[in-house]
Write a protein that holds these residues in place. Structure first.
Motif, PDB file in Angstrom:
ATOM      1  N   ALA A 185       0.573  10.219  -4.528  1.00 63.55           N
ATOM      2  CA  ALA A 185      -0.159   9.012  -4.901  1.00 63.55           C
ATOM      3  C   ALA A 185       0.048   8.668  -6.362  1.00 63.55           C
ATOM      4  O   ALA A 185       0.217   7.498  -6.725  1.00 63.55           O
ATOM      5  N   VAL A 186       0.025   9.664  -7.228  1.00 60.61           N
ATOM      6  CA  VAL A 186       0.240   9.423  -8.653  1.00 60.61           C
ATOM      7  C   VAL A 186       1.630   8.848  -8.887  1.00 60.61           C
ATOM      8  O   VAL A 186       1.803   7.863  -9.628  1.00 60.61           O
ATOM      9  N   ALA A 187       2.642   9.442  -8.287  1.00 63.28           N
ATOM     10  CA  ALA A 187       4.009   8.948  -8.457  1.00 63.28           C
ATOM     11  C   ALA A 187       4.134   7.505  -7.990  1.00 63.28           C
ATOM     12  O   ALA A 187       4.773   6.669  -8.654  1.00 63.28           O
ATOM     13  N   ALA A 188       3.513   7.198  -6.857  1.00 62.18           N
ATOM     14  CA  ALA A 188       3.567   5.831  -6.348  1.00 62.18           C
ATOM     15  C   ALA A 188       2.804   4.871  -7.254  1.00 62.18           C
ATOM     16  O   ALA A 188       3.241   3.732  -7.477  1.00 62.18           O
ATOM     17  N   ALA A 189       1.658   5.312  -7.772  1.00 61.75           N
ATOM     18  CA  ALA A 189       0.864   4.462  -8.657  1.00 61.75           C
ATOM     19  C   ALA A 189       1.620   4.133  -9.935  1.00 61.75           C
ATOM     20  O   ALA A 189       1.540   3.007 -10.447  1.00 61.75           O
ATOM     21  N   VAL A 190       2.358   5.097 -10.470  1.00 64.62           N
ATOM     22  CA  VAL A 190       3.155   4.861 -11.676  1.00 64.62           C
ATOM     23  C   VAL A 190       4.264   3.857 -11.388  1.00 64.62           C
ATOM     24  O   VAL A 190       4.462   2.887 -12.130  1.00 64.62           O
ATOM     25  N   THR A 191       4.987   4.077 -10.298  1.00 62.88           N
ATOM     26  CA  THR A 191       6.058   3.150  -9.929  1.00 62.88           C
ATOM     27  C   THR A 191       5.517   1.747  -9.689  1.00 62.88           C
ATOM     28  O   THR A 191       6.074   0.751 -10.168  1.00 62.88           O
ATOM     29  N   ALA A 192       4.404   1.670  -8.957  1.00 63.75           N
ATOM     30  CA  ALA A 192       3.854   0.378  -8.567  1.00 63.75           C
ATOM     31  C   ALA A 192       3.170  -0.349  -9.714  1.00 63.75           C
ATOM     32  O   ALA A 192       2.884  -1.537  -9.590  1.00 63.75           O
TER      33      ALA A 192
ATOM     34  N   ARG B  25      -9.554  -4.098   8.249  1.00 57.82           N
ATOM     35  CA  ARG B  25     -10.622  -4.209   7.258  1.00 57.82           C
ATOM     36  C   ARG B  25     -10.132  -4.532   5.855  1.00 57.82           C
ATOM     37  O   ARG B  25     -10.945  -4.851   4.983  1.00 57.82           O
ATOM     38  N   LEU B  26      -8.830  -4.457   5.618  1.00 64.84           N
ATOM     39  CA  LEU B  26      -8.283  -4.736   4.297  1.00 64.84           C
ATOM     40  C   LEU B  26      -7.603  -6.101   4.350  1.00 64.84           C
ATOM     41  O   LEU B  26      -6.609  -6.286   5.063  1.00 64.84           O
ATOM     42  N   ASN B  27      -8.138  -7.068   3.614  1.00 63.98           N
ATOM     43  CA  ASN B  27      -7.763  -8.470   3.794  1.00 63.98           C
ATOM     44  C   ASN B  27      -6.592  -8.876   2.899  1.00 63.98           C
ATOM     45  O   ASN B  27      -6.724  -9.692   1.980  1.00 63.98           O
ATOM     46  N   PHE B  28      -5.433  -8.317   3.201  1.00 66.30           N
ATOM     47  CA  PHE B  28      -4.226  -8.598   2.433  1.00 66.30           C
ATOM     48  C   PHE B  28      -3.054  -8.779   3.392  1.00 66.30           C
ATOM     49  O   PHE B  28      -3.005  -8.172   4.460  1.00 66.30           O
ATOM     50  N   GLY B  29      -2.112  -9.624   2.990  1.00 63.35           N
ATOM     51  CA  GLY B  29      -0.988  -9.919   3.860  1.00 63.35           C
ATOM     52  C   GLY B  29       0.050  -8.826   3.942  1.00 63.35           C
ATOM     53  O   GLY B  29       0.883  -8.828   4.846  1.00 63.35           O
ATOM     54  N   GLU B  30       0.013  -7.906   2.991  1.00 60.55           N
ATOM     55  CA  GLU B  30       1.021  -6.846   2.928  1.00 60.55           C
ATOM     56  C   GLU B  30       0.343  -5.564   2.460  1.00 60.55           C
ATOM     57  O   GLU B  30      -0.280  -5.552   1.394  1.00 60.55           O
ATOM     58  N   ILE B  31       0.435  -4.503   3.245  1.00 58.75           N
ATOM     59  CA  ILE B  31      -0.253  -3.254   2.912  1.00 58.75           C
ATOM     60  C   ILE B  31       0.764  -2.115   2.893  1.00 58.75           C
ATOM     61  O   ILE B  31       1.516  -1.929   3.851  1.00 58.75           O
ATOM     62  N   TYR B  32       0.759  -1.365   1.802  1.00 58.76           N
ATOM     63  CA  TYR B  32       1.616  -0.188   1.664  1.00 58.76           C
ATOM     64  C   TYR B  32       0.766   1.063   1.910  1.00 58.76           C
ATOM     65  O   TYR B  32      -0.205   1.300   1.189  1.00 58.76           O
ATOM     66  N   VAL B  33       1.132   1.835   2.913  1.00 59.36           N
ATOM     67  CA  VAL B  33       0.366   3.016   3.306  1.00 59.36           C
ATOM     68  C   VAL B  33       1.132   4.272   2.895  1.00 59.36           C
ATOM     69  O   VAL B  33       2.247   4.510   3.351  1.00 59.36           O
ATOM     70  N   ASN B  34       0.538   5.022   1.995  1.00 61.26           N
ATOM     71  CA  ASN B  34       1.119   6.285   1.524  1.00 61.26           C
ATOM     72  C   ASN B  34       2.531   6.104   0.960  1.00 61.26           C
ATOM     73  O   ASN B  34       3.414   6.937   1.149  1.00 61.26           O
ATOM     74  N   ARG B  35       2.734   4.999   0.240  1.00 63.09           N
ATOM     75  CA  ARG B  35       4.024   4.746  -0.397  1.00 63.09           C
ATOM     76  C   ARG B  35       3.851   3.729  -1.513  1.00 63.09           C
ATOM     77  O   ARG B  35       2.832   3.038  -1.601  1.00 63.09           O
ATOM     78  N   ALA B  36       4.867   3.653  -2.388  1.00 62.79           N
ATOM     79  CA  ALA B  36       4.868   2.656  -3.454  1.00 62.79           C
ATOM     80  C   ALA B  36       5.296   1.307  -2.900  1.00 62.79           C
ATOM     81  O   ALA B  36       5.560   1.151  -1.701  1.00 62.79           O
TER      82      ALA B  36
ATOM     83  N   GLY C 228       7.668  -2.305  -2.634  1.00 61.94           N
ATOM     84  CA  GLY C 228       9.070  -2.577  -2.357  1.00 61.94           C
ATOM     85  C   GLY C 228       9.252  -3.148  -0.974  1.00 61.94           C
ATOM     86  O   GLY C 228       9.270  -2.422   0.018  1.00 61.94           O
ATOM     87  N   GLU C 229       9.369  -4.497  -0.905  1.00 62.49           N
ATOM     88  CA  GLU C 229       9.552  -5.144   0.396  1.00 62.49           C
ATOM     89  C   GLU C 229      10.951  -4.851   0.938  1.00 62.49           C
ATOM     90  O   GLU C 229      11.861  -4.514   0.196  1.00 62.49           O
ATOM     91  N   GLN C 230      11.123  -5.058   2.224  1.00 64.52           N
ATOM     92  CA  GLN C 230      12.422  -4.924   2.853  1.00 64.52           C
ATOM     93  C   GLN C 230      12.834  -6.257   3.453  1.00 64.52           C
ATOM     94  O   GLN C 230      11.991  -7.068   3.858  1.00 64.52           O
ATOM     95  N   PHE C 231      14.140  -6.495   3.492  1.00 60.25           N
ATOM     96  CA  PHE C 231      14.674  -7.802   3.861  1.00 60.25           C
ATOM     97  C   PHE C 231      14.237  -8.242   5.251  1.00 60.25           C
ATOM     98  O   PHE C 231      14.043  -9.430   5.499  1.00 60.25           O
ATOM     99  N   GLN C 232      14.084  -7.310   6.175  1.00 61.54           N
ATOM    100  CA  GLN C 232      13.801  -7.648   7.567  1.00 61.54           C
ATOM    101  C   GLN C 232      12.309  -7.775   7.867  1.00 61.54           C
ATOM    102  O   GLN C 232      11.934  -8.116   8.989  1.00 61.54           O
ATOM    103  N   ALA C 233      11.472  -7.533   6.879  1.00 62.15           N
ATOM    104  CA  ALA C 233      10.018  -7.613   7.088  1.00 62.15           C
ATOM    105  C   ALA C 233       9.523  -9.023   6.783  1.00 62.15           C
ATOM    106  O   ALA C 233      10.272 -10.003   6.882  1.00 62.15           O
ATOM    107  N   PHE C 234       8.256  -9.161   6.415  1.00 64.43           N
ATOM    108  CA  PHE C 234       7.672 -10.473   6.114  1.00 64.43           C
ATOM    109  C   PHE C 234       6.763 -10.309   4.907  1.00 64.43           C
ATOM    110  O   PHE C 234       5.819  -9.515   4.941  1.00 64.43           O
TER     111      PHE C 234
END
Length: 474
Positions: free
Chosen positions: A261-268, A423-434, A436-442
């Motif tokens: 989590a710390v590593a991801a928080a720093v990157t993000a 319950r989390l009102n956001f269009g994009e949620i990162y779970v246990n990762r930093a 970085g969108e991917q081309f094939q997602a939304f």
């Protein structure tokens, strides 16, 4: 500017200087475009559009794929230009060029995926066809934080769908859009299919948005700019795709992998000096692990290198003086209201930082959810932390915002993970990762973070309008 296949200036002497944010030097000038330039660009795009749309989609795809190849062949040159005009470290700039190639290649792959539907009719000797058509002229307004990638993200699918394109290159970072347009000429994309104008958003941008021949407006930028575009487009009933600001919560529960989590928080938080709309903007830490997390996070933040972006440090400068001043004012207001400074970075103004716009990582702890640094998008290397008692409190605080672009959650609890998307009102949620969108997602925001979205099949569909045909052969 590139308008209808011709490279032209604007009015005599109407120029805008472009600055290197690392040392304040002027690296070039661009034309300060006018409303007349905007009108000429839209007219050129409109003229070219029927012929471009008449080409088979696979042919359009080959042209876009050729553009991707040319970008790849000039990758180091493009990356150096990104670093000089935007300030991100050269390694991150190379990553942005890779994203340009990826966005264009992914768009080209969609050339055989323009699909419709045939639906059974209630009437005899009849079928219902749902067809997809281009909008015509698409206007793209991009932000300064990823000037090349954001342009490619929009140009690729717009062209594959059969639209033509007018790009307003942001005046802070204009050269990447112009460079890509020059490569588009080499790729054989016809004159008028891609046009690039430069100038002030309040003048050129407004003229492009309000032009009666503009069919679709796709914009990435601030919430304030999105509201202005929304108002300007209203009278013309324009179709809008707006990707606006974010205030992403970063939730860490007591059962999380703390080091991960710390590593991801720093990157993000600190990638591109915190100048990403999906950045970790506020951290909600379960009280049982808050001390451990903050100790490790502060140590990692303090260890980041800051310097000449061409030497590839962890962080380069902020993009401009006004942007740096904005970050400082938000931090000052938070401290004045009682925020505890855990890491006092702040503006750097001495020695190697005498010139340029430098701000070191800053970590604050706040007691409540209405601090200025919690409510306002910082868009810089500053992050506040709030201790929470439980999962429900974390979600409540995370949702207490007008923004709804991205969010992060770190937990190993399956029940919590299953509840999160509901319950989390956001269009994009990162779970246990930093991030970085991917081309094939939304990539899409809820609430005040925007309308519509980009990427993947859902983003591509946004560049096509639907037509219903009742086909009766009786």
């Amino acid at each position: 500017m590139l308008i209808g296949g011709q490279w032209i200036a604007s009015r005599p002497g109407a120029l805008i200087e472009v600055e290197n944010p690392a040392d304040d030097t002027i690296i070039g000038t661009i034309p300060e475009g006018s409303t007349e330039d905007a009108a000429r660009a839209v007219a050129a795009a409109r003229k070219a559009q029927p012929g471009w749309a008449a080409r088979p989609a696979v042919e359009r795809g080959r042209a876009v794929r050729k553009l991707a190849q040319l970008v790849g062949a000039r990758a180091e040159e493009l990356a150096t230009l990104i670093t000089r005009e935007q300030g991100k470290p050269i390694g991150q700039a190379r990553g942005e060029v890779g994203a340009v190639v990826g966005f264009l290649e992914h768009a080209a792959e969609g050339a055989r995926r323009i699909e419709g539907d045939i639906i059974a009719s209630d009437n005899p000797d009849e079928e219902i066809q749902i067809r997809r058509h281009p909008y015509g002229v698409v206007v793209g307004l991009t932000a300064w934080n990823y000037p090349a990638a954001l342009a490619a993200r929009k140009i690729g699918p717009a062209l594959i769908a059969g639209n033509t394109f007018v790009l307003l290159a942001h005046e802070i970072t204009p050269f990447l859009g112009l460079f890509i347009a020059a490569l588009a000429e080499q790729a054989g994309i016809p004159a008028g299919v891609i046009n690039v104008v430069t100038g002030r958003g309040a003048v050129v941008g407004r003229a492009l948005v309000e032009h009666p021949d503009t069919g679709l407006i796709t914009m990435t930028g601030s919430n304030r700019a999105g509201r202005e575009i929304f108002r300007s487009a209203a009278d013309g009933m324009k179709v809008l795709r707006l990707e606006l600001g974010g205030k992403a919560p970063f939730i860490v529960m007591e059962d999380a992998d703390i080091d991960k989590a710390v590593a991801a928080a720093v990157t993000a938080r600190y990638t591109n000096c915190g100048q990403i709309c999906t950045c970790n903007e506020r951290m909600y830490l379960h009280r049982d692990i808050a001390d451990e997390f903050l100790e490790k996070f502060v140590a990692a933040s303090r260890a980041l290198t800051i310097g000449d972006p061409m030497t590839d440090p962890d962080m380069g400068p902020k993009v401009s003086g006004p942007e740096l001043d904005k970050v400082k004012s938000i931090v000052d207001a938070a401290v004045a209201e009682g925020a505890e400074v855990l890491l006092e970075g702040g503006p750097l103004t001495e020695g190697a930082y005498l010139r340029g716009h430098w701000y070191a990582p800053t970590v604050l702890e706040v007691k409540n959810n209405d601090s200025p640094v919690i409510e306002q998008e910082v868009f810089g290397p500053v992050v506040p932390a709030v201790r929470v008692a439980d999962f429900d409190t974390a979600l409540q605080m995370a949702n207490d915002t007008d923004y709804g672009l991205s969010a992060y959650i770190f937990t190993q609890n399956h029940r919590r993970l299953m509840q999160t998307p509901y319950r989390l009102n956001f269009g994009e949620i990162y779970v246990n990762r930093a991030n970085g969108e991917q081309f094939q997602a939304f990539h899409n925001g809820w609430g005040h973070s925007g309308l519509g979205g980009e990427d993947g099949k859902y983003g591509f569909d946004g560049y096509l309008r639907k037509q219903t045909l009742y086909m009766n052969w009786g």
